[in-house]
Design a protein around this motif. Structure first.
Motif, short mmCIF file in Angstrom:
data_model
loop_
_atom_site.label_atom_id
_atom_site.label_comp_id
_atom_site.label_asym_id
_atom_site.label_seq_id
_atom_site.Cartn_x
_atom_site.Cartn_y
_atom_site.Cartn_z
N ALA A 60 52.58 21.80 142.30
CA ALA A 60 53.33 22.99 142.70
C ALA A 60 52.64 23.69 143.87
O ALA A 60 53.28 24.35 144.68
N LEU B 211 50.75 20.68 137.45
CA LEU B 211 50.83 22.01 138.05
C LEU B 211 50.23 22.08 139.45
O LEU B 211 50.67 22.88 140.28
N HIS C 52 53.42 25.12 131.55
CA HIS C 52 54.01 24.19 132.51
C HIS C 52 54.92 24.97 133.46
O HIS C 52 55.13 26.18 133.25
N ALA C 53 55.40 24.30 134.48
CA ALA C 53 56.23 25.02 135.45
C ALA C 53 57.52 24.26 135.72
O ALA C 53 57.58 23.04 135.56
N ARG C 54 58.54 25.02 136.08
CA ARG C 54 59.79 24.41 136.53
C ARG C 54 59.99 24.75 138.00
O ARG C 54 59.75 25.88 138.42
N ARG C 55 60.43 23.74 138.75
CA ARG C 55 60.65 23.93 140.17
C ARG C 55 62.10 24.39 140.38
O ARG C 55 63.03 23.80 139.82
N TYR D 70 58.44 28.56 141.55
CA TYR D 70 58.05 27.94 140.29
C TYR D 70 58.06 28.96 139.17
O TYR D 70 57.51 30.05 139.30
N LYS D 71 58.69 28.55 138.09
CA LYS D 71 58.81 29.41 136.92
C LYS D 71 57.78 28.91 135.92
O LYS D 71 57.82 27.74 135.52
N THR D 72 56.83 29.73 135.53
CA THR D 72 55.77 29.26 134.64
C THR D 72 56.12 29.63 133.21
O THR D 72 56.44 30.79 132.93
N GLU D 73 56.05 28.67 132.33
CA GLU D 73 56.48 28.90 130.95
C GLU D 73 55.46 28.35 129.97
O GLU D 73 54.69 27.46 130.31
N VAL E 101 51.65 30.26 138.75
CA VAL E 101 51.55 28.80 138.81
C VAL E 101 50.16 28.34 139.28
O VAL E 101 49.78 27.19 139.08
N ALA F 285 56.07 34.07 141.99
CA ALA F 285 57.42 33.96 141.41
C ALA F 285 58.14 35.30 141.43
O ALA F 285 59.35 35.37 141.61
#
Ligand SMILES: Cc1cc2nc3c(=O)[nH]c(=O)nc-3n(C[C@H](O)[C@H](O)[C@H](O)COP(=O)(O)OP(=O)(O)OC[C@H]3O[C@@H](n4cnc5c(N)ncnc54)[C@H](O)[C@@H]3O)c2cc1C
Length: 404
Positions: free
Chosen positions: A286, A283, A229-232, A331-334, A211, A42
């Motif tokens: 991803a 995940l 979790h991740a956002r695409r 992917y942004k992992t949060e 991710v 990322a």
């Protein structure tokens, strides 16, 4: 099997800043940092800049504190490269004068007295150009102001951290490869690590794999304890096609972000940030879903160019749609919002001690997360060092999520 004091897995900002701090303090005599070129990163695929933190809602205590941390530690990251956070500036658009003043007051109090006013229409026009300044999308009452946001050159910060580990006294060796974990009866902590056919027995293991984190931990059966979790995100890189003259534009109404960077060939590019980051339920998805699709591209265009946003950009963006090289998927992992996350295995897997799983949530918070991690790992005590880690920032209550 080779014994090493510590291994860090990761090639992103979290791994690099943590190893930089450890190397600076001479924490380990022999440590290894392992990063993969093939797995998603990322830190090099994001929108490049590190915002000041003004995207957080300042009317809540939590939001204010996150914003403050982003400013302080974003500054820290800049100082690492001997760059100033005021070298370049960004523009932010908000819906009301009240919101603008709340943010301006906040940045003045946090060390940016020069950004003390709402921009006049002529200045907005000059800095944003007609594409953005004259968009019908900004109703009466919209306010624009300067922010200390600092765009980074692509990969520049990571390169700097990497260089800082090359000093012979740093104790770190660097290898490129895809590391896998396995259970081991003979390793000191019950697990070993294999990379490029070599097996290692780490005294401490720092997993900063973004991710890929859960997939990496799966062979030990502890991945389900890591609550992330991740956002695409779909991003577009385009040769400059707008008349934007500020380096960065963050529109808090459409959640559009555009920043102007120079690529490796010295050419100027506009990076358009997606306005719709979609949550990835699984995940491991991803890991396979890394190519941009036709559907992604058309959604991107429709979103950005819808009548209430920037329809005037459509005719210039369409020709760039054909080439997938103009897009990237990352992917942004949060964990909880954009907060850093640190999971010590002592809390959930005492049978596999000395594993620390961490991510910064935001690149801006990497320095902060690394400091908190060092404290939590009691590294100076466990390695028997006489010299404690010196924290250069006032100590904050940690924001990371402690696994119950
Ligand atoms: C579109 C987008 C925009 C963003 N914008 C901003 C912003 O403006 N400001 C901000 O502060 N933050 C932003 N972020 C968030 C920020 O980019 C991330 O929080 C941060 O980069 C995560 O860093 P990391 O080191 O934890 O993970 P990564 O950078 O993903 O690094 C993980 C590394 O681990 C390596 N790895 C994984 N598994 C293995 C293995 N088995 N063996 C070896 N190596 C392995 C990978 O190769 C990778 O290099 C953005 C993110 C995205 C996606």
């Amino acid at each position: 099997m080779t014994q090493v004091e510590a291994i860090i897995i990761g090639n992103g900002i979290m791994a690099r800043v943590t190893s930089h701090l450890m190397a600076k303090e001479g924490v380990f005599k022999k440590a290894l940092i392992i990063g993969s070129e093939a797995l998603p990163t990322a830190s090099t695929q994001n929108q490049v800049w590190l915002q000041s933190g003004l995207i957080y809602p300042l009317e809540t205590e939590k939001g204010k504190r996150e914003a403050e941390l982003c400013i302080r530690f974003g500054r820290r990251l800049n100082e690492m490269r001997l760059k100033s956070m005021t070298e370049r500036f960004g523009i932010m658009a908000v819906a009301s004068e009240q919101e603008a003043w709340r943010k301006i007051d906040f940045q003045i109090r946090n060390g940016f007295p020069q950004y003390d006013h709402i921009l006049r229409p002529a200045e907005v026009e000059r800095l944003l150009g007609r594409d953005f300044a004259q968009s019908a999308h900004y109703p009466e009452g919209t306010c624009f102001f300067k922010t200390p946001d600092q765009p980074f050159d692509e990969g520049g910060l990571l390169g700097f951290c990497r260089d800082s580990l090359r000093s012979p006294s740093s104790g770190f060796s660097s290898i490129t490869g895809n590391a896998t974990l396995r259970k081991s009866q003979v390793a000191r902590n019950g697990y070993s690590l294999v990379v490029n056919g070599e097996e290692y027995d780490p005294g401490m293991l720092f997993v900063m794999a973004g991710v890929s984190t859960k997939q990496l931990l799966a062979p030990l059966g502890i991945e389900q304890h890591i609550n992330i979790h991740a956002r695409r995100c779909v991003l577009m890189r385009a040769p400059i096609i707008t008349d934007l003259s500020a380096d960065l534009f963050v529109d808090m109404m459409s959640h559009l972000s555009v920043n102007v960077v120079t690529n490796g060939l010295g050419e100027k590019m506009c990076l358009f940030g997606d306005v719709q980051f979609s949550l990835v339920p699984d995940l491991t998805q991803a890991m396979t879903d890394r190519d941009v699709t036709d559907d992604d591209k058309s959604k991107f265009l429709e979103n950005l160019c819808q009548p209430q946003f920037f329809p005037q950009l459509r005719s210039r963006l369409i020709p760039l749609m054909k080439d997938n090289a103009n897009f990237s998927v990352c992917y942004k992992t949060e964990c909880d919002g954009h907060l850093p996350w640190i999971f010590p295995s002592a809390k959930f897997a005492p049978e596999f001690p000395n594993i620390f799983v961490a991510g910064p949530g935001k690149a801006t918070l990497a320095w902060y997360a690394a400091q908190e991690l060092l404290k939590l790992a009691k590294i100076n005590i466990q390695t028997g060092l006489e010299r404690p880690i010196v924290l250069e920032e006032p100590s904050y209550q940690p924001l990371w999520i402690d696994q119950k």
